[in-house]
Design a protein around this motif. Structure first.
Motif, PDB file in Angstrom:
ATOM      1  N   ILE A   1       0.820  -1.213   0.000  1.00 50.72           N
ATOM      2  CA  ILE A   1       0.000   0.000   0.000  1.00 50.72           C
ATOM      3  C   ILE A   1       0.852   1.261   0.000  1.00 50.72           C
ATOM      4  O   ILE A   1       0.489   2.266  -0.599  1.00 50.72           O
ATOM      5  CB  ILE A   1      -0.966   0.009   1.209  1.00 50.72           C
ATOM      6  N   GLY A   2       2.013   1.235   0.658  1.00 44.72           N
ATOM      7  CA  GLY A   2       2.835   2.428   0.784  1.00 44.72           C
ATOM      8  C   GLY A   2       3.720   2.647  -0.424  1.00 44.72           C
ATOM      9  O   GLY A   2       4.369   1.729  -0.899  1.00 44.72           O
ATOM     10  N   SER A   3       3.732   3.869  -0.933  1.00 46.09           N
ATOM     11  CA  SER A   3       4.617   4.229  -2.037  1.00 46.09           C
ATOM     12  C   SER A   3       4.863   5.724  -1.963  1.00 46.09           C
ATOM     13  O   SER A   3       3.907   6.505  -1.914  1.00 46.09           O
ATOM     14  CB  SER A   3       3.998   3.874  -3.386  1.00 46.09           C
ATOM     15  N   THR A   4       6.131   6.104  -1.938  1.00 43.52           N
ATOM     16  CA  THR A   4       6.461   7.527  -1.821  1.00 43.52           C
ATOM     17  C   THR A   4       5.951   8.302  -3.027  1.00 43.52           C
ATOM     18  O   THR A   4       5.359   9.383  -2.893  1.00 43.52           O
ATOM     19  CB  THR A   4       7.982   7.702  -1.696  1.00 43.52           C
ATOM     20  N   ARG A   5       6.163   7.742  -4.210  1.00 44.21           N
ATOM     21  CA  ARG A   5       5.784   8.458  -5.425  1.00 44.21           C
ATOM     22  C   ARG A   5       4.308   8.277  -5.791  1.00 44.21           C
ATOM     23  O   ARG A   5       3.746   9.086  -6.530  1.00 44.21           O
ATOM     24  CB  ARG A   5       6.668   8.007  -6.596  1.00 44.21           C
ATOM     25  N   PHE A   6       3.684   7.188  -5.281  1.00 44.80           N
ATOM     26  CA  PHE A   6       2.321   6.874  -5.720  1.00 44.80           C
ATOM     27  C   PHE A   6       1.595   6.143  -4.596  1.00 44.80           C
ATOM     28  O   PHE A   6       1.431   4.921  -4.628  1.00 44.80           O
ATOM     29  CB  PHE A   6       2.383   5.997  -6.983  1.00 44.80           C
TER      30      PHE A   6
ATOM     31  N   ASP B   1      -1.809  -4.701   3.631  1.00 42.84           N
ATOM     32  CA  ASP B   1      -2.838  -3.736   3.985  1.00 42.84           C
ATOM     33  C   ASP B   1      -4.228  -4.358   3.914  1.00 42.84           C
ATOM     34  O   ASP B   1      -4.564  -5.053   2.936  1.00 42.84           O
ATOM     35  CB  ASP B   1      -2.760  -2.537   3.038  1.00 42.84           C
ATOM     36  N   GLU B   2      -5.040  -4.087   4.932  1.00 40.79           N
ATOM     37  CA  GLU B   2      -6.375  -4.670   5.015  1.00 40.79           C
ATOM     38  C   GLU B   2      -7.285  -4.188   3.888  1.00 40.79           C
ATOM     39  O   GLU B   2      -8.152  -4.932   3.410  1.00 40.79           O
ATOM     40  CB  GLU B   2      -7.002  -4.352   6.371  1.00 40.79           C
ATOM     41  N   ALA B   3      -7.118  -2.940   3.432  1.00 36.90           N
ATOM     42  CA  ALA B   3      -7.952  -2.439   2.341  1.00 36.90           C
ATOM     43  C   ALA B   3      -7.734  -3.244   1.066  1.00 36.90           C
ATOM     44  O   ALA B   3      -8.684  -3.520   0.316  1.00 36.90           O
ATOM     45  CB  ALA B   3      -7.662  -0.960   2.093  1.00 36.90           C
ATOM     46  N   ILE B   4      -6.489  -3.642   0.805  1.00 36.37           N
ATOM     47  CA  ILE B   4      -6.205  -4.454  -0.382  1.00 36.37           C
ATOM     48  C   ILE B   4      -6.752  -5.857  -0.187  1.00 36.37           C
ATOM     49  O   ILE B   4      -7.267  -6.478  -1.137  1.00 36.37           O
ATOM     50  CB  ILE B   4      -4.694  -4.463  -0.676  1.00 36.37           C
ATOM     51  N   VAL B   5      -6.683  -6.384   1.029  1.00 29.70           N
ATOM     52  CA  VAL B   5      -7.287  -7.698   1.306  1.00 29.70           C
ATOM     53  C   VAL B   5      -8.772  -7.670   0.961  1.00 29.70           C
ATOM     54  O   VAL B   5      -9.288  -8.553   0.257  1.00 29.70           O
ATOM     55  CB  VAL B   5      -7.085  -8.094   2.781  1.00 29.70           C
ATOM     56  N   GLN B   6      -9.472  -6.666   1.439  1.00 28.70           N
ATOM     57  CA  GLN B   6     -10.910  -6.578   1.191  1.00 28.70           C
ATOM     58  C   GLN B   6     -11.207  -6.384  -0.298  1.00 28.70           C
ATOM     59  O   GLN B   6     -12.158  -6.967  -0.839  1.00 28.70           O
ATOM     60  CB  GLN B   6     -11.510  -5.432   2.011  1.00 28.70           C
ATOM     61  N   HIS B   7     -10.392  -5.586  -0.974  1.00 27.40           N
ATOM     62  CA  HIS B   7     -10.594  -5.376  -2.410  1.00 27.40           C
ATOM     63  C   HIS B   7     -10.356  -6.676  -3.175  1.00 27.40           C
ATOM     64  O   HIS B   7     -11.131  -7.011  -4.077  1.00 27.40           O
ATOM     65  CB  HIS B   7      -9.644  -4.288  -2.904  1.00 27.40           C
ATOM     66  N   ALA B   8      -9.301  -7.408  -2.822  1.00 28.48           N
ATOM     67  CA  ALA B   8      -9.029  -8.678  -3.494  1.00 28.48           C
ATOM     68  C   ALA B   8     -10.203  -9.638  -3.328  1.00 28.48           C
ATOM     69  O   ALA B   8     -10.622 -10.309  -4.290  1.00 28.48           O
ATOM     70  CB  ALA B   8      -7.749  -9.288  -2.946  1.00 28.48           C
TER      71      ALA B   8
END
Length: 271
Positions: free
Chosen positions: A11-16, A55-62
């Motif tokens: 989930i974390g990305s400095t540029r995006f 990240d839990e948000a990506i878990v739920q989206h998947a």
């Protein structure tokens, strides 16, 4: 050969920030990459795939798109380490692990099939695709590096495909280039595509090794294998219709939407 395709999605990305969830032409980045893996798995009963996230948000989206997903430690240092963690969580230990970058939604399924096929007959520890650049594409790469010197990676390879080295510098240097341009439409430069297939034992060994000197200097994880005497087979593949290998910034995502408008949506393509 039991193969697991792992899609690291951090989930974390400095540029995006939140890049995996960013929508491109109506579909999230991670859902586009998952669709590639699903097509490959559907064509081969020995292949499974999973999204590995922190990240839990990506878990739920998947889960909402019906993709298998596992939660991995957010402190893992790289996508390679995340791929290993996901492989260790699999119900059946894989023989071969494909690390499909979560920001590479234009990866042709044929590239994954090519790595799986090569791994079945090669003794190399790692397999990875490369594209031989024509002169026009090489000129574009040279121009890009005047602005972004650490964009794009080149591979030096033996005639049998075994990789000798990788660098963010364009290699090899080319003497008598004008004559070579007249002789062939293809340059001697091979661009590396950031898709990796690892034997499970090699992946475990990689994670146990310290960061290599040249790995740190170049910012290229694959150099850790070479610095420790492990073998990498480079597999020549076609570049694909878009020739866009990764999305690193919001500007890249906007460009990707323009490519989709021009070339069609890979989500609608046949495997």
């Amino acid at each position: 050969m039991r193969t697991l395709i792992v899609i690291p999605a951090r989930i974390g990305s400095t540029r995006f920030p939140a890049k995996p969830l960013h929508k491109i032409a109506g579909h999230s980045m991670v859902s586009r990459v998952a669709a590639i893996a699903q097509r490959v798995a559907a064509a081969d009963r020995n292949v499974d795939y999973v999204i590995a996230t922190d990240d839990e948000a990506i878990v739920q989206h998947a889960r909402s798109i019906g993709a298998p997903v596992v939660m991995t430690n957010p402190d893992l240092p790289s996508g390679t380490d995340r791929a290993l963690a996901a492989a260790k969580m699999a119900d059946t230990r894989p023989d071969f692990v494909l690390n499909l970058q979560g920001d590479a939604p234009f990866t042709p399924p044929a590239h994954l099939h090519a790595l799986i096929k090569t791994a079945a007959t090669s003794t190399a520890d790692v397999v990875t695709p490369v594209v031989q650049l024509d002169w026009e594409t090489l000129d574009i790469m040279r121009d890009q590096k005047t602005r972004e010197p650490f964009s794009g990676t080149c591979c030096i390879r033996r005639a049998d495909g075994m990789a000798l080295w990788f660098s963010k510098t364009i290699i090899p240097s080319i003497r008598k280039e004008a004559a070579l341009r007249e002789a062939s439409g293809l340059s001697p430069v091979w661009r590396h595509i950031g898709l990796y297939g690892y034997r499970m034992q090699a992946l475990e060994q990689f994670a146990s090794l310290p960061v290599g000197e040249y790995e740190a200097l170049e910012g290229l994880e694959q150099l850790r294998f070479l610095e420790n005497g492990m073998s990498i087979m480079s597999v020549a593949v076609d570049p694909g219709a878009t020739a866009m290998w990764g999305i690193d910034t919001p500007e890249d995502a906007a460009f990707a939407e323009r490519l989709i408008a021009e070339h069609g949506d890979p989500m609608d393509a046949d495997a």
